[in-house]
Design an enzyme around this catalytic site. Structure first.
Site, PDB file in Angstrom:
ATOM      1  N   ILE A  75       7.318   2.347  12.477  1.00  0.00           N
ATOM      2  CA  ILE A  75       6.181   1.312  12.399  1.00  0.00           C
ATOM      3  C   ILE A  75       5.946   0.654  10.937  1.00  0.00           C
ATOM      4  CG2 ILE A  75       4.440   2.046  14.058  1.00  0.00           C
ATOM      5  CD1 ILE A  75       3.170   3.659  12.216  1.00  0.00           C
ATOM      6  N   LYS A  77       8.300   0.588   6.742  1.00  0.00           N
ATOM      7  CA  LYS A  77       9.426   0.906   5.780  1.00  0.00           C
ATOM      8  C   LYS A  77       9.068   0.583   4.376  1.00  0.00           C
ATOM      9  CE  LYS A  77      13.779   0.310   7.922  1.00  0.00           C
ATOM     10  NZ  LYS A  77      14.506  -0.444   9.065  1.00  0.00           N
ATOM     11  N   GLY A  78       9.007   1.610   3.716  1.00  0.00           N
ATOM     12  CA  GLY A  78       8.640   1.387   2.237  1.00  0.00           C
ATOM     13  C   GLY A  78       9.811   1.658   1.235  1.00  0.00           C
ATOM     14  N   GLY A  81      10.949   5.461   2.114  1.00  0.00           N
ATOM     15  CA  GLY A  81      11.472   5.719   3.087  1.00  0.00           C
ATOM     16  C   GLY A  81      10.714   5.035   4.328  1.00  0.00           C
ATOM     17  N   ILE A  82      10.865   5.803   5.358  1.00  0.00           N
ATOM     18  CA  ILE A  82      10.182   5.129   6.793  1.00  0.00           C
ATOM     19  C   ILE A  82       9.084   5.751   7.150  1.00  0.00           C
ATOM     20  CG2 ILE A  82      12.479   4.081   7.384  1.00  0.00           C
ATOM     21  CD1 ILE A  82      12.308   6.472   9.877  1.00  0.00           C
ATOM     22  N   VAL A  83       8.098   4.980   8.110  1.00  0.00           N
ATOM     23  CA  VAL A  83       6.869   5.697   8.591  1.00  0.00           C
ATOM     24  C   VAL A  83       7.187   5.429  10.117  1.00  0.00           C
ATOM     25  CG1 VAL A  83       4.264   5.686   8.817  1.00  0.00           C
ATOM     26  CG2 VAL A  83       5.512   5.086   6.598  1.00  0.00           C
ATOM     27  N   LYS A  98       5.562   9.838   7.517  1.00  0.00           N
ATOM     28  CA  LYS A  98       6.135   9.396   6.680  1.00  0.00           C
ATOM     29  C   LYS A  98       7.535  10.336   6.087  1.00  0.00           C
ATOM     30  CE  LYS A  98       5.336   7.137   2.412  1.00  0.00           C
ATOM     31  NZ  LYS A  98       4.353   6.389   1.785  1.00  0.00           N
ATOM     32  N   ASP A 191      -1.157   3.340  -7.503  1.00  0.00           N
ATOM     33  CA  ASP A 191      -0.272   2.590  -6.877  1.00  0.00           C
ATOM     34  C   ASP A 191      -1.582   1.854  -5.607  1.00  0.00           C
ATOM     35  OD1 ASP A 191       1.880   1.051  -6.050  1.00  0.00           O
ATOM     36  OD2 ASP A 191       2.558   2.873  -4.609  1.00  0.00           O
TER      37      ASP A 191
HETATM   38  P1  ATP Z   1       6.170   0.714  -1.257  1.00  0.00           P
HETATM   39  O1  ATP Z   1       6.969   1.974  -0.748  1.00  0.00           O
HETATM   40  O2  ATP Z   1       6.912  -0.026  -1.891  1.00  0.00           O
HETATM   41  O3  ATP Z   1       4.818   1.556  -1.862  1.00  0.00           O
HETATM   42  P2  ATP Z   1       4.595   0.469   1.378  1.00  0.00           P
HETATM   43  O4  ATP Z   1       3.376   1.206   0.815  1.00  0.00           O
HETATM   44  O5  ATP Z   1       4.498  -0.539   2.429  1.00  0.00           O
HETATM   45  O6  ATP Z   1       5.501   0.212   0.091  1.00  0.00           O
HETATM   46  P3  ATP Z   1       4.944   3.143   2.874  1.00  0.00           P
HETATM   47  O7  ATP Z   1       4.125   3.766   2.341  1.00  0.00           O
HETATM   48  O8  ATP Z   1       6.197   3.749   3.357  1.00  0.00           O
HETATM   49  O9  ATP Z   1       5.347   1.756   1.878  1.00  0.00           O
HETATM   50  O10 ATP Z   1       4.505   2.405   4.350  1.00  0.00           O
HETATM   51  C1  ATP Z   1       5.303   1.332   4.885  1.00  0.00           C
HETATM   52  C2  ATP Z   1       4.581   0.647   6.032  1.00  0.00           C
HETATM   53  O11 ATP Z   1       4.259   1.673   7.183  1.00  0.00           O
HETATM   54  C3  ATP Z   1       2.999   0.438   5.479  1.00  0.00           C
HETATM   55  O12 ATP Z   1       3.065  -0.911   4.845  1.00  0.00           O
HETATM   56  C4  ATP Z   1       2.209   0.385   6.950  1.00  0.00           C
HETATM   57  O13 ATP Z   1       2.580  -0.981   7.637  1.00  0.00           O
HETATM   58  C5  ATP Z   1       2.917   1.755   7.605  1.00  0.00           C
HETATM   59  N1  ATP Z   1       2.283   2.978   7.400  1.00  0.00           N
HETATM   60  C6  ATP Z   1       2.289   3.314   6.324  1.00  0.00           C
HETATM   61  N2  ATP Z   1       1.207   4.835   6.376  1.00  0.00           N
HETATM   62  C7  ATP Z   1       0.714   4.393   7.874  1.00  0.00           C
HETATM   63  C8  ATP Z   1      -0.468   5.092   8.786  1.00  0.00           C
HETATM   64  N3  ATP Z   1      -0.877   6.237   8.222  1.00  0.00           N
HETATM   65  N4  ATP Z   1      -0.764   4.611   9.590  1.00  0.00           N
HETATM   66  C9  ATP Z   1      -0.389   3.696  10.046  1.00  0.00           C
HETATM   67  N5  ATP Z   1       0.683   2.800   9.692  1.00  0.00           N
HETATM   68  C10 ATP Z   1       1.282   3.236   8.308  1.00  0.00           C
HETATM   69 MG    MG Z   2       2.388   2.988   1.029  1.00  0.00          MG
END
Ligand code: ATP
Ligand code: MG
Length: 351
Positions: A75, A77-78, A81-83, A98, A191
């Site tokens: 759902i 990607k950050g 890694g991936i979520v 995560k 952050d």
């Molecule tokens: P960065 O890694 O640069 O801080 P980010 O915050 O978008 O960016 P992640 O924290 O890995 O990266 O999250 C990636 C995406 O996954 C988020 O933007 C969100 O759309 C989704 N996500 C993260 N955590 C959850 C959660 N608990 N429930 C639903 N979606 C989530």
């Molecule tokens: Mg995040």
């Protein structure tokens, strides 16, 4: 309303690999840091009387193991890694998983272990719950409360900008989450940005990624690769000065202004090309006056709320507690966030 070109630079920085995973893996696949043990079966805090010869973690220590969950889909990607959206096999409950690759230095691993400990002890309706974390084969997996509306960044992409009444209701919840982190847990988020505010169909807004992702961001120089954003970073942090809770307040002001206007508040010097390099953006944040809400488009209450956050000197910024009392936060009544959040599209999966 005047049309503006939006620019929200995603800043990239790649650094050479500096460490290997083996350095911090014990023979049993468990990593130990003080009173903390993490392995594929979960995270356990070792009681005082066991400190000399800690018992290994086994699945019965934890209610939730990776074997108990099915992956549904990726759902998000950050940079770390991936979520994934996952479902508990026996209860049918959804979670977000995560997954972070741990190719990082020993010192960073220690900080992450500490953060996981704090995360799992956090209990607040305005902070995303961290249920469990696992460490296996160089990968950290964190089981999080699933927020079916995704992030505020995802939502903003769909709606382009968020009207003031909804922003007031969002701000109220974020401020309550910040009060919990700052005054209750003595944690600086470090952050805070639209992608770290998650929303759901119940109209709830929750803060996520305090700690772990912040450690990765702030120690990016020690990671093998880093892709992240400095857009919301306070001037004092950029300048390498000491910083505190007020640093999160700056980020809050910038992100709310972006949600209100639909544009990242700093515009590039050469509007056609966007930010050429990220030093230019950082220099602008440190050198130029702070951004503010245009008074011809927004209420004076919103304007004064934003300027209470976006002050360059952290001493001039208000605390989360003070901001919660600002007229903007309670200016609008009966704001229906659940309908607003679901109006942009149905949730991904519901309970
Ligand atoms: P960065 O890694 O640069 O801080 P980010 O915050 O978008 O960016 P992640 O924290 O890995 O990266 O999250 C990636 C995406 O996954 C988020 O933007 C969100 O759309 C989704 N996500 C993260 N955590 C959850 C959660 N608990 N429930 C639903 N979606 C989530
Ligand atoms: Mg995040």
């Amino acid at each position: 309303m005047k049309k503006r070109r939006c620019s929200n630079p995603k800043l990239k920085l790649s650094l050479p690999s500096t460490d290997s995973i083996e350095k911090f893996l014990t023979k049993t696949g468990t990593f130990k840091d003080g009173d903390l043990l993490v392995n594929k079966d979960g995270l356990r805090i070792v009681p005082q009387d066991e400190q000399h010869e800690p018992r290994l973690i086994n699945p019965s220590d934890n209610q939730l193991t990776l074997a108990d969950i099915d992956t549904i889909k990726v759902i998000g990607k950050g940079s770390g890694g991936i979520v994934q959206l996952v479902r508990h096999k026996w209860t049918g409950q959804f979670f977000a998983l995560k997954v972070i690759q741990m190719n990082i230095l020993d010192s960073v691993r220690k900080q992450i272990a500490q953060e996981l400990k704090i995360n799992q002890s956090s209990q607040c309706p305005y902070v995303v719950v961290c249920y469990q974390s696992f460490y296996d084969n160089g990968v950290i997996s964190i089981v999080l409360e699933y927020m079916d509306g995704g992030s505020l960044a995802d939502f903003l992409k769909k709606v382009k900008s968020i009207p003031e009444p909804y922003l007031a209701a969002i701000s109220k919840q974020v401020l309550k989450g910040l009060i919990y982190l700052h005054h209750g847990k003595h944690i600086i988020h470090r952050d805070l940005k639209p992608s770290n505010l998650l929303i759901n169909h119940r109209g709830e807004v929750k803060i996520t990624d305090f700690g772990v992702s912040a450690v990765l961001t702030s120690t990016s120089g020690q990671r093998d690769t880093f892709v992240g954003t400095y857009n919301y970073m306070s001037p004092e942090r950029i300048s390498g000065k000491t910083y505190g809770y007020k640093s999160d307040i700056w980020s809050l002001g910038i992100l709310l202004l972006e949600c209100a206007t639909g544009c990242f508040p700093y515009s590039p010097p050469n509007k056609k090309d966007g930010w050429i390099n990220f030093y230019e953006l950082l220099e602008t944040i440190v050198e130029q006056p702070p951004p503010s809400a245009p008074s011809d488009q927004f209420s004076p209450e919103f304007g004064s709320f934003i300027s209470a956050c976006a002050q360059k000197d952290p001493n001039d910024r208000k605390s989360a507690q003070e901001l919660l009392k600002y007229p903007f936060v309670s200016k609008y009544e009966d704001v229906d966030l659940p309908s607003y959040f679901t109006s942009a599209g149905p949730p991904l999966a519901t309970f």
